[in-house]
Design an enzyme around this catalytic site. Structure first.
Site, PDB file in Angstrom:
ATOM      1  N   HIS A   1      30.151  15.757 -15.987  1.00 29.62           N
ATOM      2  CA  HIS A   1      29.038  15.087 -16.677  1.00 29.62           C
ATOM      3  C   HIS A   1      28.031  16.166 -17.027  1.00 29.62           C
ATOM      4  O   HIS A   1      28.013  17.233 -16.402  1.00 29.62           O
ATOM      5  CB  HIS A   1      28.427  13.982 -15.805  1.00 29.62           C
ATOM      6  CG  HIS A   1      27.980  14.414 -14.440  1.00 29.62           C
ATOM      7  ND1 HIS A   1      26.790  15.068 -14.205  1.00 29.62           N
ATOM      8  CD2 HIS A   1      28.566  14.304 -13.222  1.00 29.62           C
ATOM      9  CE1 HIS A   1      26.663  15.324 -12.917  1.00 29.62           C
ATOM     10  NE2 HIS A   1      27.740  14.887 -12.286  1.00 29.62           N
TER      11      HIS A   1
ATOM     12  N   HIS B   1      22.859  13.032 -13.935  1.00 25.65           N
ATOM     13  CA  HIS B   1      23.778  12.646 -15.018  1.00 25.65           C
ATOM     14  C   HIS B   1      22.941  12.756 -16.277  1.00 25.65           C
ATOM     15  O   HIS B   1      22.277  11.806 -16.672  1.00 25.65           O
ATOM     16  CB  HIS B   1      24.319  11.232 -14.817  1.00 25.65           C
ATOM     17  CG  HIS B   1      25.286  11.145 -13.669  1.00 25.65           C
ATOM     18  ND1 HIS B   1      25.962  10.007 -13.336  1.00 25.65           N
ATOM     19  CD2 HIS B   1      25.699  12.081 -12.765  1.00 25.65           C
ATOM     20  CE1 HIS B   1      26.747  10.232 -12.288  1.00 25.65           C
ATOM     21  NE2 HIS B   1      26.595  11.486 -11.918  1.00 25.65           N
TER      22      HIS B   1
ATOM     23  N   ASP C   1       0.793  -1.235   0.000  1.00 24.36           N
ATOM     24  CA  ASP C   1       0.000   0.000   0.000  1.00 24.36           C
ATOM     25  C   ASP C   1       0.824   1.282   0.000  1.00 24.36           C
ATOM     26  O   ASP C   1       0.284   2.363   0.217  1.00 24.36           O
ATOM     27  CB  ASP C   1      -0.950   0.053   1.221  1.00 24.36           C
ATOM     28  CG  ASP C   1      -2.040  -0.984   1.137  1.00 24.36           C
ATOM     29  OD1 ASP C   1      -2.239  -1.538   0.040  1.00 24.36           O
ATOM     30  OD2 ASP C   1      -2.676  -1.237   2.167  1.00 24.36           O
TER      31      ASP C   1
ATOM     32  N   ASP D   1      28.181  15.893  -0.841  1.00 21.78           N
ATOM     33  CA  ASP D   1      27.792  15.966  -2.259  1.00 21.78           C
ATOM     34  C   ASP D   1      26.282  15.873  -2.266  1.00 21.78           C
ATOM     35  O   ASP D   1      25.724  14.791  -2.041  1.00 21.78           O
ATOM     36  CB  ASP D   1      28.449  14.813  -3.025  1.00 21.78           C
ATOM     37  CG  ASP D   1      28.130  14.855  -4.531  1.00 21.78           C
ATOM     38  OD1 ASP D   1      27.227  15.613  -4.940  1.00 21.78           O
ATOM     39  OD2 ASP D   1      28.783  14.113  -5.282  1.00 21.78           O
TER      40      ASP D   1
ATOM     41  N   ASP E   1      23.890  19.976  -8.440  1.00 16.63           N
ATOM     42  CA  ASP E   1      24.848  18.941  -8.019  1.00 16.63           C
ATOM     43  C   ASP E   1      26.097  19.652  -7.483  1.00 16.63           C
ATOM     44  O   ASP E   1      26.912  20.150  -8.251  1.00 16.63           O
ATOM     45  CB  ASP E   1      25.174  18.072  -9.252  1.00 16.63           C
ATOM     46  CG  ASP E   1      26.047  16.877  -8.915  1.00 16.63           C
ATOM     47  OD1 ASP E   1      26.327  16.656  -7.732  1.00 16.63           O
ATOM     48  OD2 ASP E   1      26.431  16.154  -9.859  1.00 16.63           O
TER      49      ASP E   1
ATOM     50  N   GLU F   1      32.859  20.455  -6.291  1.00 17.56           N
ATOM     51  CA  GLU F   1      31.998  20.314  -7.478  1.00 17.56           C
ATOM     52  C   GLU F   1      31.112  21.537  -7.644  1.00 17.56           C
ATOM     53  O   GLU F   1      30.386  21.917  -6.730  1.00 17.56           O
ATOM     54  CB  GLU F   1      31.116  19.062  -7.332  1.00 17.56           C
ATOM     55  CG  GLU F   1      30.104  18.916  -8.452  1.00 17.56           C
ATOM     56  CD  GLU F   1      29.352  17.594  -8.402  1.00 17.56           C
ATOM     57  OE1 GLU F   1      29.144  17.052  -7.293  1.00 17.56           O
ATOM     58  OE2 GLU F   1      28.968  17.110  -9.480  1.00 17.56           O
TER      59      GLU F   1
ATOM     60  N   GLU G   1      34.118  18.755 -11.283  1.00 24.16           N
ATOM     61  CA  GLU G   1      34.208  18.134  -9.956  1.00 24.16           C
ATOM     62  C   GLU G   1      35.456  17.279  -9.764  1.00 24.16           C
ATOM     63  O   GLU G   1      35.363  16.062  -9.596  1.00 24.16           O
ATOM     64  CB  GLU G   1      32.955  17.296  -9.682  1.00 24.16           C
ATOM     65  CG  GLU G   1      32.537  16.344 -10.792  1.00 24.16           C
ATOM     66  CD  GLU G   1      31.317  15.510 -10.374  1.00 24.16           C
ATOM     67  OE1 GLU G   1      31.366  14.895  -9.296  1.00 24.16           O
ATOM     68  OE2 GLU G   1      30.343  15.463 -11.132  1.00 24.16           O
TER      69      GLU G   1
ATOM     70  N   ARG H   1      36.561  16.473  -2.622  1.00 21.42           N
ATOM     71  CA  ARG H   1      36.007  16.764  -3.946  1.00 21.42           C
ATOM     72  C   ARG H   1      35.403  18.160  -3.877  1.00 21.42           C
ATOM     73  O   ARG H   1      34.859  18.563  -2.838  1.00 21.42           O
ATOM     74  CB  ARG H   1      34.942  15.732  -4.347  1.00 21.42           C
ATOM     75  CG  ARG H   1      34.310  16.019  -5.703  1.00 21.42           C
ATOM     76  CD  ARG H   1      33.578  14.820  -6.296  1.00 21.42           C
ATOM     77  NE  ARG H   1      32.424  14.393  -5.524  1.00 21.42           N
ATOM     78  CZ  ARG H   1      32.360  13.324  -4.752  1.00 21.42           C
ATOM     79  NH1 ARG H   1      33.420  12.539  -4.646  1.00 21.42           N
ATOM     80  NH2 ARG H   1      31.276  13.019  -4.082  1.00 21.42           N
TER      81      ARG H   1
ATOM     82  N   HIS I   1      37.646   9.040 -10.895  1.00 20.68           N
ATOM     83  CA  HIS I   1      36.439   9.372 -11.668  1.00 20.68           C
ATOM     84  C   HIS I   1      36.757  10.511 -12.616  1.00 20.68           C
ATOM     85  O   HIS I   1      37.831  11.110 -12.557  1.00 20.68           O
ATOM     86  CB  HIS I   1      35.255   9.714 -10.748  1.00 20.68           C
ATOM     87  CG  HIS I   1      35.481  10.878  -9.828  1.00 20.68           C
ATOM     88  ND1 HIS I   1      35.401  12.187 -10.250  1.00 20.68           N
ATOM     89  CD2 HIS I   1      35.783  10.934  -8.498  1.00 20.68           C
ATOM     90  CE1 HIS I   1      35.619  12.988  -9.220  1.00 20.68           C
ATOM     91  NE2 HIS I   1      35.874  12.263  -8.144  1.00 20.68           N
TER      92      HIS I   1
ATOM     93  N   TYR J   1      41.358  11.128  -3.363  1.00 23.42           N
ATOM     94  CA  TYR J   1      40.907  10.191  -2.325  1.00 23.42           C
ATOM     95  C   TYR J   1      42.111   9.331  -1.948  1.00 23.42           C
ATOM     96  O   TYR J   1      42.609   8.565  -2.778  1.00 23.42           O
ATOM     97  CB  TYR J   1      39.755   9.336  -2.862  1.00 23.42           C
ATOM     98  CG  TYR J   1      38.719  10.196  -3.573  1.00 23.42           C
ATOM     99  CD1 TYR J   1      37.692  10.805  -2.860  1.00 23.42           C
ATOM    100  CD2 TYR J   1      38.835  10.459  -4.940  1.00 23.42           C
ATOM    101  CE1 TYR J   1      36.779  11.637  -3.506  1.00 23.42           C
ATOM    102  CE2 TYR J   1      37.931  11.293  -5.591  1.00 23.42           C
ATOM    103  CZ  TYR J   1      36.911  11.876  -4.865  1.00 23.42           C
ATOM    104  OH  TYR J   1      36.022  12.708  -5.503  1.00 23.42           O
TER     105      TYR J   1
ATOM    106  N   HIS K   1      30.580   6.433  -3.445  1.00 20.33           N
ATOM    107  CA  HIS K   1      29.117   6.425  -3.394  1.00 20.33           C
ATOM    108  C   HIS K   1      28.604   6.237  -1.965  1.00 20.33           C
ATOM    109  O   HIS K   1      27.542   5.644  -1.750  1.00 20.33           O
ATOM    110  CB  HIS K   1      28.549   5.333  -4.317  1.00 20.33           C
ATOM    111  CG  HIS K   1      28.688   5.679  -5.767  1.00 20.33           C
ATOM    112  ND1 HIS K   1      28.531   4.758  -6.780  1.00 20.33           N
ATOM    113  CD2 HIS K   1      28.983   6.860  -6.382  1.00 20.33           C
ATOM    114  CE1 HIS K   1      28.720   5.362  -7.951  1.00 20.33           C
ATOM    115  NE2 HIS K   1      28.999   6.629  -7.728  1.00 20.33           N
TER     116      HIS K   1
HETATM  117  N1  GLY Z   1      26.292  13.567  -7.239  1.00 25.89           N
HETATM  118  C1  GLY Z   1      26.575  12.771  -8.365  1.00 25.89           C
HETATM  119  C2  GLY Z   1      27.769  13.218  -9.058  1.00 25.89           C
HETATM  120  O1  GLY Z   1      28.466  14.079  -8.587  1.00 25.89           O
HETATM  121  O2  GLY Z   1      28.022  12.793 -10.152  1.00 25.89           O
HETATM  122 MN    MN Z   2      28.311  15.390 -10.299  1.00 26.99          MN
HETATM  123 MN    MN Z   3      27.803  15.414  -7.062  1.00 29.72          MN
END
Ligand code: GLY
Ligand code: MN
Ligand code: MN
Length: 468
Positions: free
Chosen positions: A365, A372, A43, A267, A278, A438, A415, A436, A361, A419, A250
């Site tokens: 993006h 994304h 439900d 983030d 973001d 961003e 970004e 990071r 990374h 690390y 993540h």
């Molecule tokens: N928060 C997702 C990224 O930075 O790609």
């Molecule tokens: Mn991002």
């Molecule tokens: Mn992000």
């Protein structure tokens, strides 16, 4: 977000899509469903979030709806019928009678008539367009409708002979943000920036007060900041990572304690009226960087400055990433995280991807309705220019294609990060630091505009903010 929004921008996009269908030289029809409601448990459903393509073309946020656009320019909406009893339980429905006036579509019908009406809409069209591989079962549903059209062949009805992915057309449209979209994204960015400020100041205040302070306390500040200004959701699961947790890319906000002398990486960004923001900031939990933290922070920030300087119309999507790599490579050598006698100079660090253990990374993006966002990262006219390259880390051969040429109206994140996990060959002072930074960048003719700088980024400015 109201149930629907004023329609002019969406009507123009529908007309643009119809023109793109017609430009293929064959009559066609595009079928675009919104998202399904998904059960959470008995439900109870997950909060409904419309399909981005559907919302882009309609501004309509109700579930259980479909849009059909013909290359002639005609648009038809299928939506939930008015139903007093259901509306008492679930809320207002626009209904098919009001939809043409509210949304500007040419016709609207109850979604309960979708299967009965769709063969008529597909009859005598050459191409059926729909989003490939985004809605489970959609291809089978289209096939069943085509079967019904084929059953009318003896009456002289023509059946589409080609199925094509409508995302190929819509992705290109969505890549260049229009004025109404940029205005919404600016508002989303400002809300998120203010929420980050709030979280930073809360962290310092809690630590000064000496109370039990946890990651989720800062997540609560972010959610408050988003919702207080009308944002409907976080655009993605917020990351609030204290100390070593920042090295888990993540990670999400959990129960770890915020400790003086450690960093916190947040983030998080809100979604406002269908558009994402973001932002990542990394700050000392108590408001004062230690020496090694500051060294590493300033290196990441310098790499971000280089990336921002490389982001402008006419540059390539990969240029900001390449700029980041050059700065990080030199800094990792200078700070002793990489041993020059083992990995060579900065050029060699980039060429051999020796930086990858600290920066795994990419720098950017696309950003838009989806965090994304859609849109090809390869320049469409150059997609056939593929060069094989050997990846120095895996030894595998990879095909490199020329990356996208940036144009005004594109929106991307910048970004960079570092690390550092504990390792014998890395100075202990840097162990467990995850950093990071961003920001969200709108490409302009001469450069880019960072729309997320409502939250500061320089270390001194962050310390000042957390003192106040
Ligand atoms: N928060 C997702 C990224 O930075 O790609
Ligand atoms: Mn991002
Ligand atoms: Mn992000």
């Amino acid at each position: 977000m109201t149930t629907h929004s004023p329609a002019p921008a969406q009507a123009a996009r529908r007309a643009q899509l119809a023109q793109a269908l017609a430009a293929t030289g064959q009559p066609g029809v595009a079928i675009i469903p919104t998202a399904l409601e998904v059960a959470r448990n008995r439900d109870s459903t997950f909060p409904f979030r419309h399909d981005s393509y559907f919302f882009y073309l309609t501004g309509f946020a109700e579930p259980n709806a479909w849009l059909v656009i013909e290359s002639s320019g005609r648009s038809t909406l299928f939506c939930q019928p008015k139903d007093l009893e259901r509306e008492i339980w679930d809320g207002y429905r626009l209904g098919p009678d009001a939809a043409p006036g509210a949304l500007g579509v040419d016709a609207a019908h109850s979604v309960e008539t979708l299967d009965a009406r769709m063969p008529d809409l597909l009859a005598n069209q050459a191409v059926v367009w729909f989003p490939f591989a985004t809605h489970a079962g959609l291809a089978a549903r289209v096939e069943a409708w085509l079967q019904q059209v084929r059953n009318r062949a003896r009456q002289g009805v023509l059946c589409p002979t080609a199925q094509r992915d409508v995302c190929a057309l819509l992705d290109e449209m969505r890549l260049i943000k229009q004025d109404d979209e940029i205005a919404t994204m600016r508002r989303a960015a400002a809300i998120s920036a203010e929420a980050h400020v709030r979280a930073m100041q809360t962290s310092a205040r809690l630590l000064r007060a000496g109370v039990d302070a946890r990651e989720y306390h800062l997540e609560a500040e972010l959610l408050h900041g988003f919702r207080q200004h009308g944002a409907q959701f976080p655009a993605y699961t917020s990351i609030v990572a204290a100390g070593a947790n920042a090295c888990v890319l993540h990670y999400r906000a959990d129960t770890a304690a915020l400790r003086a002398g450690e960093l916190v990486l947040i983030d998080a960004g809100c979604e406002l009226d269908g558009y994402a923001s973001d932002i990542t900031r990394t700050f000392p939990a108590d408001g004062r960087f230690t020496g090694p933290q500051r060294d590493l922070y300033d290196l990441v920030l310098a790499s971000q400055h280089a990336a921002v300087a490389a982001t402008r119309a006419g540059a390539r999507f990969n240029d900001p990433h390449d700029a980041v790599l050059r700065v990080l490579a030199q800094g990792l050598l200078d700070l002793g995280l990489l041993d020059r006698s083992k990995v060579g100079d900065a050029e060699a660090v980039v060429a051999e991807r020796a930086y990858f253990r600290f920066y795994m990374h990419r720098t950017s993006h696309w950003l838009g309705m989806d965090v994304h966002d859609c849109g090809s990262y390869v320049e469409p006219g150059e997609a056939s220019e593929a060069t094989p390259e050997r990846d120095p880390l895996t030894g595998q051969s990879v095909l490199r294609r020329p990356s996208r040429i940036l144009r005004p109206g594109m929106m991307l994140t910048i970004e960079p990060g570092l690390y550092v996990r504990p390792a014998d060959d890395v100075p202990e002072a840097f162990w467990n630091l995850g950093i990071r930074i961003e920001d969200d960048a709108l490409v302009t003719a001469n450069g880019c505009e960072l729309i997320t700088r409502g939250v500061p980024v320089e270390a001194d400015a962050i310390e000042a903010l957390m003192r106040d």
